[in-house]
Design an enzyme around this catalytic site. Structure first.
Site, PDB file in Angstrom:
ATOM      1  N   ASP A 188      -4.462   7.123  -1.174  1.00 17.81           N
ATOM      2  CA  ASP A 188      -4.604   6.285   0.033  1.00 17.81           C
ATOM      3  C   ASP A 188      -6.012   6.441   0.579  1.00 17.81           C
ATOM      4  OD1 ASP A 188      -4.182   5.229   2.794  1.00 17.81           O
ATOM      5  OD2 ASP A 188      -2.076   5.245   2.184  1.00 17.81           O
ATOM      6  N   ASN A 189      -6.596   5.339   1.070  1.00 20.36           N
ATOM      7  CA  ASN A 189      -7.923   5.446   1.688  1.00 20.36           C
ATOM      8  C   ASN A 189      -7.828   5.537   3.213  1.00 20.36           C
ATOM      9  OD1 ASN A 189      -7.273   2.872   2.428  1.00 20.36           O
ATOM     10  ND2 ASN A 189      -9.102   1.892   1.619  1.00 20.36           N
ATOM     11  N   LEU A 235      -8.949   4.741 -10.790  1.00 17.98           N
ATOM     12  CA  LEU A 235      -8.553   6.150 -10.689  1.00 17.98           C
ATOM     13  C   LEU A 235      -9.012   6.859 -11.965  1.00 17.98           C
ATOM     14  CD1 LEU A 235      -4.904   5.894  -9.323  1.00 17.98           C
ATOM     15  CD2 LEU A 235      -6.680   7.349  -8.335  1.00 17.98           C
ATOM     16  N   TYR A 285      -4.194 -12.350   3.540  1.00 17.04           N
ATOM     17  CA  TYR A 285      -3.017 -11.573   3.123  1.00 17.04           C
ATOM     18  C   TYR A 285      -2.164 -12.393   2.161  1.00 17.04           C
ATOM     19  CZ  TYR A 285       1.127  -8.547   3.779  1.00 17.04           C
ATOM     20  OH  TYR A 285       2.195  -7.693   3.606  1.00 17.04           O
ATOM     21  N   LYS A 314      -1.920 -11.640  -1.886  1.00 17.36           N
ATOM     22  CA  LYS A 314      -0.641 -11.184  -2.478  1.00 17.36           C
ATOM     23  C   LYS A 314      -0.239 -12.123  -3.611  1.00 17.36           C
ATOM     24  CE  LYS A 314       0.684  -7.566   0.034  1.00 17.36           C
ATOM     25  NZ  LYS A 314       0.860  -6.225  -0.532  1.00 17.36           N
ATOM     26  N   ARG A 319       2.771  -5.160  15.334  1.00 16.23           N
ATOM     27  CA  ARG A 319       3.976  -5.826  14.848  1.00 16.23           C
ATOM     28  C   ARG A 319       4.995  -5.901  15.979  1.00 16.23           C
ATOM     29  NH1 ARG A 319       4.530  -3.745   8.543  1.00 16.23           N
ATOM     30  NH2 ARG A 319       3.085  -2.071   9.019  1.00 16.23           N
TER      31      ARG A 319
END
Ligand code: NAD
Ligand code: UDP
Length: 316
Positions: free
Chosen positions: A34-35, A64, A149, A153, A190
């Site tokens: 995770d960043n 990675l 987004y 996706k 949210r």
């Protein structure tokens, strides 16, 4: 015997941290990648003492190290998920769902790991078909504030398709519908986090538009069970599954349930403008997940909200 090794990209986020919890209880060796762009170390702090848990701060847009190709499962949950989160980090969101997906797929191509991509109900946009089945192509604006987004996706899904057919990667996609629960970031805008914090803090509760738009809310433990069923179940390679709770609620009704469960009847509701391209109706058709995975959500909205509110109470 060698333990099963799972990589959870986005593992320090809301859903990812619950998935890490689940995989640890299954005895997996878990590498959380995770960043921290929208996630936090706090979400995984309780896992740090576990010998079979490792956190790596890394941006999945970059490859990675090849030793990770030996993993058995790669879960790609990395991406900002709330409208506030992805609009603030729009370019990063586009890159994570495109380049990041490509990098993780390439890792699976090298090492033969099973791959799952966390797509979204947003690929259906503002749907004209209701409820939404996996075969629906959607009604999406490619040029607007949610496009970073929705379209990235969709591109991520296309990359999965190509790797399935060109390179025989063992991949599948889940389209996640609105999910809530403990660790949902209270600042990410949210509806669930906003309304609970507003009710508990005694500030005005904000409904965008008239509140007649609908969402279908899934508790996070149900989602995690769905993710695991979709990656580990037989005959899931190459499939796309809606994972969500089909109980549809208007935002107006949702606001009243939050006020009731928070025990704050004096909370005032105010209305703010409906954001651009905010979907009007959303409800998953989960027939395919029921048939292929034997999966369906178990936690009713009020039960899940009680647990979520308890978690927020401990922090406010
Ligand atoms: P979240 O923001 O809490 O978690 C996402 C995690 O990904 C964060 O920890 C973030 O730091 C990390 N991340 C983002 N970009 C990264 C990158 N380039 N490299 C490494 N890590 C990166 O969001 P969430 O609600 O847990 O969502 C998890 C996944 O599920 C996302 O892919 C999201 O699109 C999808 N999803 C969630 C929902 C929902 O209701 N929660 C609905 C639909 C889809
Ligand atoms: N919403 C609201 N008040 C808030 C936050 C959101 O009425 O304080 C509405 C939002 O306009 C949308 C729905 O609640 O119609 C769900 O929003 P959220 O950001 O949680 O997720 P989305 O499904 O839009 O990605």
């Amino acid at each position: 015997m060698k333990p099963i090794h799972s990589i959870v990209a986005g593992g320090a986020g809301f859903v990812g941290s619950h998935l890490c919890d689940f995989l640890i209880t299954q005895g997996h060796q878990v590498t959380c990648v995770d960043n921290l762009i929208t996630g936090s170390r706090e979400n995984i702090a309780h896992l740090k003492p576990q010998r079979n848990f490792k956190f790596i701060k890394h941006d999945v847009v970059k490859p990675l190290p090849s030793r990770f190709a030996k993993a058995n499962y790669v879960f790609h949950l990395a991406s900002p998920a709330s409208p506030v989160g992805y609009m603030q980090n729009s370019i990063e969101t586009i890159l994570t769902n495109s380049m990041g997906t490509l990098q993780l797929l390439e890792l699976c191509r090298k090492g033969k790991a099973k791959f799952i991509f966390a797509s979204t109900s947003e690929v259906y946009g503002n749907p004209q078909v209701h409820p939404q089945t996996e075969t629906y192509w959607g009604h999406v604006n490619s040029f607007g504030p949610r496009s970073c987004y929705d379209e990235s996706k969709r591109l991520g899904e296309a990359l999965v398709y190509e790797h399935l057919h060109k390179f025989n990667v063992d991949a599948r996609i889940i389209r996640i519908f609105n999910t809530y629960g403990p660790r949902l970031n209270e600042n990410d805008g949210r509806v669930v986090s906003n309304m609970i914090t507003q009710a508990l803090k005694g500030t005005d509760l904000t409904i965008y538009g008239d509140g007649s738009q609908t969402r279908s809310f899934c508790f996070v433990s149900d989602l995690v069970a769905g993710i695991w069923a979709a990656i580990s179940g037989p005959k899931t390679r190459g499939e796309v599954f809606n994972i969500g709770n089909p109980t549809e609620t208007t935002i107006q009704d949702f606001a009243h349930v939050v006020i009731e469960l928070c025990g704050t009847p004096k909370t005032k509701i105010i209305h703010k403008p409906l954001p651009t391209d905010d979907p009007i109706r959303r409800k998953p058709d989960i027939t395919k997940a029921q048939q292929y995975l034997g999966w369906e959500p178990r936690v009713p909205l009020k039960e899940g909200l009680r647990q979520t509110i308890e978690w927020y109470r401990g922090r406010i």
